[in-house]
Design a protein around this motif. Structure first.
Motif, PDB file in Angstrom:
ATOM      1  N   VAL A   1       0.853  -1.193   0.000  1.00 32.31           N
ATOM      2  CA  VAL A   1       0.000   0.000   0.000  1.00 32.31           C
ATOM      3  C   VAL A   1       0.889   1.243   0.000  1.00 32.31           C
ATOM      4  O   VAL A   1       1.927   1.273   0.671  1.00 32.31           O
ATOM      5  CB  VAL A   1      -0.934  -0.004   1.228  1.00 32.31           C
ATOM      6  N   VAL A   2       0.499   2.261  -0.743  1.00 30.16           N
ATOM      7  CA  VAL A   2       1.287   3.490  -0.846  1.00 30.16           C
ATOM      8  C   VAL A   2       0.880   4.440   0.278  1.00 30.16           C
ATOM      9  O   VAL A   2      -0.274   4.856   0.369  1.00 30.16           O
ATOM     10  CB  VAL A   2       1.069   4.178  -2.204  1.00 30.16           C
ATOM     11  N   ALA A   3       1.820   4.784   1.148  1.00 26.91           N
ATOM     12  CA  ALA A   3       1.569   5.728   2.238  1.00 26.91           C
ATOM     13  C   ALA A   3       1.815   7.151   1.746  1.00 26.91           C
ATOM     14  O   ALA A   3       2.889   7.441   1.211  1.00 26.91           O
ATOM     15  CB  ALA A   3       2.470   5.410   3.421  1.00 26.91           C
ATOM     16  N   GLU A   4       0.827   8.010   1.941  1.00 29.75           N
ATOM     17  CA  GLU A   4       0.953   9.411   1.523  1.00 29.75           C
ATOM     18  C   GLU A   4       0.906  10.300   2.757  1.00 29.75           C
ATOM     19  O   GLU A   4      -0.080  10.310   3.493  1.00 29.75           O
ATOM     20  CB  GLU A   4      -0.163   9.784   0.544  1.00 29.75           C
ATOM     21  N   LEU A   5       1.982  11.048   2.969  1.00 28.14           N
ATOM     22  CA  LEU A   5       2.102  11.921   4.140  1.00 28.14           C
ATOM     23  C   LEU A   5       1.853  13.377   3.745  1.00 28.14           C
ATOM     24  O   LEU A   5       2.450  13.860   2.780  1.00 28.14           O
ATOM     25  CB  LEU A   5       3.500  11.800   4.742  1.00 28.14           C
ATOM     26  N   PRO A   6       0.984  14.082   4.471  1.00 30.09           N
ATOM     27  CA  PRO A   6       0.794  15.506   4.173  1.00 30.09           C
ATOM     28  C   PRO A   6       1.986  16.317   4.649  1.00 30.09           C
ATOM     29  O   PRO A   6       2.676  15.928   5.611  1.00 30.09           O
ATOM     30  CB  PRO A   6      -0.459  15.858   4.983  1.00 30.09           C
ATOM     31  N   ALA A   7       2.231  17.421   3.988  1.00 25.27           N
ATOM     32  CA  ALA A   7       3.340  18.280   4.404  1.00 25.27           C
ATOM     33  C   ALA A   7       3.103  18.845   5.794  1.00 25.27           C
ATOM     34  O   ALA A   7       4.040  19.033   6.566  1.00 25.27           O
ATOM     35  CB  ALA A   7       3.522  19.413   3.395  1.00 25.27           C
TER      36      ALA A   7
ATOM     37  N   PRO B   1       3.857 -11.128  -3.369  1.00 25.62           N
ATOM     38  CA  PRO B   1       5.093 -10.419  -3.009  1.00 25.62           C
ATOM     39  C   PRO B   1       5.002  -8.934  -3.343  1.00 25.62           C
ATOM     40  O   PRO B   1       4.429  -8.539  -4.362  1.00 25.62           O
ATOM     41  CB  PRO B   1       6.156 -11.116  -3.862  1.00 25.62           C
ATOM     42  N   VAL B   2       5.578  -8.123  -2.479  1.00 26.81           N
ATOM     43  CA  VAL B   2       5.594  -6.678  -2.699  1.00 26.81           C
ATOM     44  C   VAL B   2       6.700  -6.332  -3.694  1.00 26.81           C
ATOM     45  O   VAL B   2       7.847  -6.773  -3.543  1.00 26.81           O
ATOM     46  CB  VAL B   2       5.807  -5.928  -1.369  1.00 26.81           C
ATOM     47  N   ASP B   3       6.359  -5.556  -4.703  1.00 24.57           N
ATOM     48  CA  ASP B   3       7.313  -5.149  -5.735  1.00 24.57           C
ATOM     49  C   ASP B   3       8.123  -3.963  -5.216  1.00 24.57           C
ATOM     50  O   ASP B   3       7.565  -2.883  -4.982  1.00 24.57           O
ATOM     51  CB  ASP B   3       6.554  -4.759  -7.002  1.00 24.57           C
ATOM     52  N   PRO B   4       9.438  -4.113  -5.013  1.00 21.03           N
ATOM     53  CA  PRO B   4      10.236  -2.998  -4.499  1.00 21.03           C
ATOM     54  C   PRO B   4      10.331  -1.817  -5.459  1.00 21.03           C
ATOM     55  O   PRO B   4      10.689  -0.713  -5.040  1.00 21.03           O
ATOM     56  CB  PRO B   4      11.617  -3.628  -4.277  1.00 21.03           C
ATOM     57  N   ASP B   5       9.999  -2.050  -6.731  1.00 20.84           N
ATOM     58  CA  ASP B   5      10.070  -0.962  -7.709  1.00 20.84           C
ATOM     59  C   ASP B   5       8.717  -0.287  -7.933  1.00 20.84           C
ATOM     60  O   ASP B   5       8.589   0.575  -8.812  1.00 20.84           O
ATOM     61  CB  ASP B   5      10.618  -1.487  -9.035  1.00 20.84           C
ATOM     62  N   ALA B   6       7.721  -0.656  -7.145  1.00 17.92           N
ATOM     63  CA  ALA B   6       6.404  -0.019  -7.220  1.00 17.92           C
ATOM     64  C   ALA B   6       6.363   1.154  -6.236  1.00 17.92           C
ATOM     65  O   ALA B   6       7.117   1.191  -5.259  1.00 17.92           O
ATOM     66  CB  ALA B   6       5.312  -1.029  -6.877  1.00 17.92           C
ATOM     67  N   PRO B   7       5.497   2.133  -6.476  1.00 18.08           N
ATOM     68  CA  PRO B   7       5.379   3.253  -5.532  1.00 18.08           C
ATOM     69  C   PRO B   7       5.113   2.758  -4.109  1.00 18.08           C
ATOM     70  O   PRO B   7       4.360   1.805  -3.898  1.00 18.08           O
ATOM     71  CB  PRO B   7       4.192   4.043  -6.071  1.00 18.08           C
ATOM     72  N   ALA B   8       5.756   3.409  -3.135  1.00 17.84           N
ATOM     73  CA  ALA B   8       5.617   2.994  -1.741  1.00 17.84           C
ATOM     74  C   ALA B   8       5.323   4.155  -0.803  1.00 17.84           C
ATOM     75  O   ALA B   8       4.653   3.982   0.206  1.00 17.84           O
ATOM     76  CB  ALA B   8       6.886   2.278  -1.277  1.00 17.84           C
ATOM     77  N   LEU B   9       5.838   5.332  -1.133  1.00 11.47           N
ATOM     78  CA  LEU B   9       5.748   6.471  -0.215  1.00 11.47           C
ATOM     79  C   LEU B   9       5.644   7.764  -1.007  1.00 11.47           C
ATOM     80  O   LEU B   9       6.362   7.952  -1.992  1.00 11.47           O
ATOM     81  CB  LEU B   9       6.996   6.518   0.678  1.00 11.47           C
ATOM     82  N   VAL B  10       4.740   8.635  -0.567  1.00  8.21           N
ATOM     83  CA  VAL B  10       4.670   9.995  -1.109  1.00  8.21           C
ATOM     84  C   VAL B  10       4.903  10.949   0.056  1.00  8.21           C
ATOM     85  O   VAL B  10       4.151  10.950   1.034  1.00  8.21           O
ATOM     86  CB  VAL B  10       3.310  10.282  -1.776  1.00  8.21           C
ATOM     87  N   VAL B  11       5.964  11.739  -0.032  1.00  5.09           N
ATOM     88  CA  VAL B  11       6.292  12.694   1.027  1.00  5.09           C
ATOM     89  C   VAL B  11       6.935  13.913   0.388  1.00  5.09           C
ATOM     90  O   VAL B  11       7.713  13.796  -0.557  1.00  5.09           O
ATOM     91  CB  VAL B  11       7.236  12.066   2.078  1.00  5.09           C
TER      92      VAL B  11
END
Length: 260
Positions: free
Chosen positions: A88-94, A167-177
């Motif tokens: 899952v892609v975690a998105e953090l607000p500024a 399996p989790v793809d290490p080259d897929a999006p993971a974090l937005v910060v």
């Protein structure tokens, strides 16, 4: 640290195999006096339970977007690593205090995780909504917020071991910060580079009072110490400490490095 690790979840698994009993995250809230210390094993257990909640109860899938409307906190670290475990892609607000920005982030997300101060912004999410009280010891809300799952009610019954459906793809999006999207592999690569720049190594104790809304903050507050085989003393409301109080913390927690 294992050079084959390519996601933050991999880093946690390597830390668990190397020394499960050592401290990994020590959290202070200097507004309340709270102090919590989590070993690698304890943090990994919280991560496994949260990943099972995500995958099993909330039906989150790899690539889903999760708006993480939480401050720098030990439970935020848990959610970041649980997202990495599930893809899952975690998105953090500024800035979680910017209601408009947090609301926009939540509205575009598949699911949202909120603290007590961001519940109204989190309501913009049309998917699953999870609320954390951020009370000491991961306590429940006195009264569950309407329209939200109380994390502290649901997570204890989850399994202590986690295995992703795929399996989790290490080259897929993971974090937005900080407005930047990073893959799991990029998070690990940058964390290792930052750890090297800071001079972190096994046994290092990094004190950070930085918020999680920037790469610098989330890296110092979790990823760099994890990548280096060290630990973090994560401080919320650190500005409430005077110079003498900060000096005592550095001494008592055996701090070797500070983030500024």
């Amino acid at each position: 640290m294992n050079t084959t690790d390519r996601t933050p979840a991999d880093l946690l698994r390597s830390a668990l195999a190397a020394d499960a009993a050592r401290p990994l995250v020590t959290f202070y809230d200097d507004a309340t006096g709270e102090r919590v210390e989590l070993s690698v094993a304890t943090l990994a257990n919280w991560v496994a339970k949260t990943a099972n909640l995500l995958q099993g109860e909330l039906s989150a899938e790899p690539g889903d977007r999760l708006a993480l409307l939480l401050p720098a906190h030990w439970q935020t670290a848990v959610w970041l690593l649980a997202c990495s475990s599930t893809g899952v892609v975690a998105e953090l607000p500024a800035d979680t205090t910017d209601t408009g920005s947090a609301s926009s982030l939540a509205a575009a997300a598949d699911l949202v995780v909120s603290g007590p101060d961001t519940l109204e912004a989190a309501r913009a999410c049309t998917g699953e909504r999870i609320a954390l009280s951020l009370r000491p010891l991961g306590g429940r809300f006195p009264r569950p917020p309407e329209g939200f799952t109380d994390y502290a009610v649901e997570v204890p019954g989850q399994g202590d071991h986690f295995a992703p459906f795929s399996p989790v793809d290490p080259d897929a999006p993971a974090l937005v910060v900080g407005g930047e999207e990073l893959t799991g592999a990029q998070v690990v690569e940058r964390a290792r580079a930052d750890a090297g720049t800071r001079g972190l190594g096994p046994g290092a104790r990094l004190l950070s009072g930085l918020p999680y809304g920037t790469w610098e903050g989330v890296c110092a507050g979790l990823f760099a110490p994890l990548a280096a085989g060290g630990s973090v003393v994560l401080c919320r409301h650190l500005d409430r400490l005077d110079a003498a109080g900060l000096e005592e913390r550095v001494r008592s927690e055996r701090i070797t490095h500070t983030a500024d």
